[in-house]
Design a protein around this motif. Structure first.
Motif, PDB file in Angstrom:
ATOM      1  N   UNK A  97       0.874  -1.357   0.272  1.00 53.35           N
ATOM      2  CA  UNK A  97       0.061   0.077   0.246  1.00 53.35           C
ATOM      3  C   UNK A  97       0.962   1.213   0.093  1.00 53.35           C
ATOM      4  N   UNK A  98       0.151   2.465  -0.619  1.00 55.73           N
ATOM      5  CA  UNK A  98       1.301   3.177  -0.666  1.00 55.73           C
ATOM      6  C   UNK A  98       1.338   4.337   0.640  1.00 55.73           C
ATOM      7  N   UNK A  99       0.925   3.959   2.077  1.00 54.55           N
ATOM      8  CA  UNK A  99       0.845   4.936   3.371  1.00 54.55           C
ATOM      9  C   UNK A  99       2.101   3.641   3.675  1.00 54.55           C
ATOM     10  N   UNK A 100       2.651   2.590   3.745  1.00 49.43           N
ATOM     11  CA  UNK A 100       3.661   2.016   4.212  1.00 49.43           C
ATOM     12  C   UNK A 100       5.175   1.593   3.456  1.00 49.43           C
ATOM     13  N   UNK A 101       4.407   2.839   2.224  1.00 50.27           N
ATOM     14  CA  UNK A 101       5.812   2.729   0.612  1.00 50.27           C
ATOM     15  C   UNK A 101       6.857   4.005   1.298  1.00 50.27           C
ATOM     16  N   UNK A 102       6.533   4.885   1.752  1.00 50.46           N
ATOM     17  CA  UNK A 102       7.328   6.377   1.922  1.00 50.46           C
ATOM     18  C   UNK A 102       8.650   6.027   3.025  1.00 50.46           C
ATOM     19  N   UNK A 103       8.056   4.310   4.304  1.00 55.50           N
ATOM     20  CA  UNK A 103       9.024   3.893   5.217  1.00 55.50           C
ATOM     21  C   UNK A 103      10.291   2.985   4.724  1.00 55.50           C
ATOM     22  N   UNK A 104       9.165   2.552   3.623  1.00 53.49           N
ATOM     23  CA  UNK A 104      10.693   1.200   2.999  1.00 53.49           C
ATOM     24  C   UNK A 104      11.220   1.860   2.405  1.00 53.49           C
ATOM     25  N   UNK A 105      11.281   3.009   1.321  1.00 50.04           N
ATOM     26  CA  UNK A 105      11.559   3.657   0.390  1.00 50.04           C
ATOM     27  C   UNK A 105      13.456   4.612   1.498  1.00 50.04           C
ATOM     28  N   UNK A 106      12.534   4.992   3.062  1.00 48.33           N
ATOM     29  CA  UNK A 106      13.483   5.848   3.842  1.00 48.33           C
ATOM     30  C   UNK A 106      14.578   4.639   3.652  1.00 48.33           C
ATOM     31  N   UNK A 107      14.301   3.061   4.253  1.00 47.09           N
ATOM     32  CA  UNK A 107      15.190   2.883   4.887  1.00 47.09           C
ATOM     33  C   UNK A 107      15.996   2.414   3.818  1.00 47.09           C
ATOM     34  N   UNK A 108      15.388   1.831   2.545  1.00 47.71           N
ATOM     35  CA  UNK A 108      17.091   1.595   2.299  1.00 47.71           C
ATOM     36  C   UNK A 108      17.594   2.694   1.520  1.00 47.71           C
ATOM     37  N   UNK A 109      17.521   4.554   1.835  1.00 47.25           N
ATOM     38  CA  UNK A 109      18.205   5.367   1.384  1.00 47.25           C
ATOM     39  C   UNK A 109      19.019   5.943   2.671  1.00 47.25           C
ATOM     40  N   UNK A 110      18.794   5.169   3.788  1.00 48.60           N
ATOM     41  CA  UNK A 110      19.354   4.746   5.082  1.00 48.60           C
ATOM     42  C   UNK A 110      20.427   4.372   4.800  1.00 48.60           C
ATOM     43  N   UNK A 111      20.278   3.100   4.212  1.00 45.50           N
ATOM     44  CA  UNK A 111      21.640   1.878   3.996  1.00 45.50           C
ATOM     45  C   UNK A 111      22.165   2.718   2.881  1.00 45.50           C
ATOM     46  N   UNK A 112      22.160   3.252   2.242  1.00 42.31           N
ATOM     47  CA  UNK A 112      22.825   3.996   1.002  1.00 42.31           C
ATOM     48  C   UNK A 112      22.400   2.624  -0.379  1.00 42.31           C
ATOM     49  N   UNK A 113      21.467   2.358  -0.597  1.00 48.09           N
ATOM     50  CA  UNK A 113      21.242   1.403  -1.354  1.00 48.09           C
ATOM     51  C   UNK A 113      19.518   1.828  -2.694  1.00 48.09           C
TER      52      UNK A 113
END
Length: 314
Positions: A97-113
């Motif tokens: 869902x699009x509610x949870x998506x920003x958190x998933x993207x943020x986690x990848x960004x924090x890992x520089x992935x």
């Protein structure tokens, strides 16, 4: 003799070392992509996954790990976290869902992935490395414009929504209603959700028929629900009186178009989105520059051009 033996041993050691280095190099050169998908059982998304698999086969030293969230946002979060721990080279994400998506993207960004969002767009998606997909509102506009043409600009419309809150549900319906607003003699008389599902589409249509309201067109957010509506209309002997429209142009839907039962669908290129998503992810994993938005256009399908689209699935 001893010198010769030493030379042979050294040469042998050198060869072993070179092989080991080559094996290490092969492992290092391999690109591993994590594909976090919302639901393996979703028919349209299965075609998207096929597109990814087809593209994967054309690539050397690329491995894709596919995981199924089973439409559970918390499960998808855990899967993305696992990809990060596994140190994959990039992630392809179709969010549950699009509610949870920003958190998933943020986690990848924090890992520089690098993380490439595919198919389901949302406000703030630009925080991801890239987006690959189609503009949902355009599908709704194209679908309803053709229905308006078939109805001569007047009639009662029943709108079948997909899963409420999904970007595609919101925007396709918004596109439908923008067109309806331009026609004073067209109005929405019924609206409900069948959650993208054929059986639920059939049940919803049965309820609508029992309401006794005049329905001139059923405009569905996707083909599966539209097919369900067709089944209910056919069983009630009323299909010939109602225009039915959908979105996706799946193989099943195209058969209904060919038979004249589904008058309108809009081709959403599932295979193109899958291939495009993986291609962008591989480029990002290699450190190459990628476009932020990668649009795969929608295309109108009617009985006149249905054969052309049937060939695409062969």
């Amino acid at each position: 003799m001893i010198v010769c033996l030493v030379a042979v041993l050294v040469a042998g050691c050198g060869a072993d070392q070179e092989t080991a280095q080559q094996a290490g190099s092969d492992k290092k050169d391999k690109i591993v992509i994590g594909a976090a998908l919302p639901d393996f059982d979703d028919k349209w998304l299965s075609y998207l996954q096929d597109g990814m698999k087809q593209y994967e086969k054309t690539q050397e030293n690329v491995e894709v790990i596919y995981v199924d969230a089973m439409n559970d946002a918390s499960k998808q979060l855990s899967q993305v976290e696992n990809f990060i721990q596994q140190k994959v080279d990039a992630i392809v994400l179709i969010p549950v869902d699009t509610t949870s998506a920003p958190n998933l993207v943020e986690k990848a960004n924090q890992a520089n992935l690098p993380i490439v969002v595919v198919n389901r767009i949302y406000d703030g998606v630009e925080a991801a490395t890239a987006y690959v997909g189609s503009e949902s509102i355009k599908a709704g506009l194209m679908e309803m414009e053709e229905v308006a043409k078939l109805l001569g600009g007047k009639g009662n419309i029943a709108i079948m929504n997909g899963q409420m809150g999904h970007e595609a549900q919101i925007k396709r319906t918004e596109g439908n209603k923008q067109v309806i607003e331009r026609y004073p003699d067209m109005q929405v008389v019924l609206e409900g959700t069948a959650e993208w599902d054929r059986a639920k589409g059939m049940a919803l249509m049965e309820n609508w028929l029992q309401s006794g309201k005049q329905i001139d067109a059923v405009v569905s957010n996707n083909d599966e629900m539209a097919i369900g509506a067709i089944m209910a209309l056919e069983a009630a002997g009323k299909l010939q009186d109602v225009v039915v429209a959908g979105v996706d142009a799946t193989p099943d839907a195209l058969e209904y178009v060919k038979a004249g039962k589904l008058q309108v669908t809009v081709y959403q290129n599932a295979i193109g989105q899958g291939q495009g998503g993986l291609e962008v992810a591989i480029k990002a994993a290699k450190g190459e520059k990628v476009e932020k938005f990668n649009w795969i256009p929608y295309e109108l399908v009617t009985k006149e051009n249905v054969d052309e689209y049937m060939k695409k699935w062969q």
